[in-house]
Design a protein around this motif. Structure first.
Motif: not given
Length: 135
Positions: A60-76
């Motif tokens: 929900i924001n740029e500081q989200s803990e999930i962003n790093k995962f999405l950037e490096s691995r994509g959805e999944g």
């Protein structure tokens, strides 16, 4: 600590409204519980499947803990969660057995639960979440 069941499988998504179509329209999962965890920068969509659940994790924001995962691995698939009793014992037990907790104590999770994550490198490449309580 005692494992009771697989609690849920967490799936990282960029846009949950697009991904929910698969789960609700195709699979027919109608009961979707939505919750925001602002301290973690997440919106969580939880859907019951038998005794377990599917959890979509949307930043929900740029500081989200999930962003790093999405950037490096994509959805999944992001993690697998086990429902446990005695989660307070898990930190010391994990350290004693050579597994790396990502925090020194369980922290608040969705639906009033308490959660503890174990680093994927210490458990064979899978991020493991321990969940105590019910969503």
């Amino acid at each position: 600590m005692q494992v009771k069941r697989i609690d849920h499988v967490g799936i990282a998504v960029r846009n949950a409204s697009e991904r929910l179509k698969f789960y609700t329209d195709f699979l027919g999962l109608k009961d979707v519980h939505t919750e925001e965890l602002p301290e973690r920068g997440l919106r969580v969509y939880m859907m019951k499947v038998g005794e377990s659940k599917i959890e979509l994790l949307e930043p929900i924001n740029e500081q989200s803990e999930i962003n790093k995962f999405l950037e490096s691995r994509g959805e999944g698939i992001h993690h697998i969660a086990f429902n446990v009793t005695g989660i307070d014992e898990a930190v010391e037990l994990a350290k004693k057995l050579g597994f790396q907790p990502l925090s020194d104590a369980p922290r608040p999770g969705a639906g009033g639960t308490r959660v503890l994550f174990l680093h994927p490198k210490s458990v064979g490449g899978v991020l493991v979440e321990l969940v105590e309580g019910h969503h």
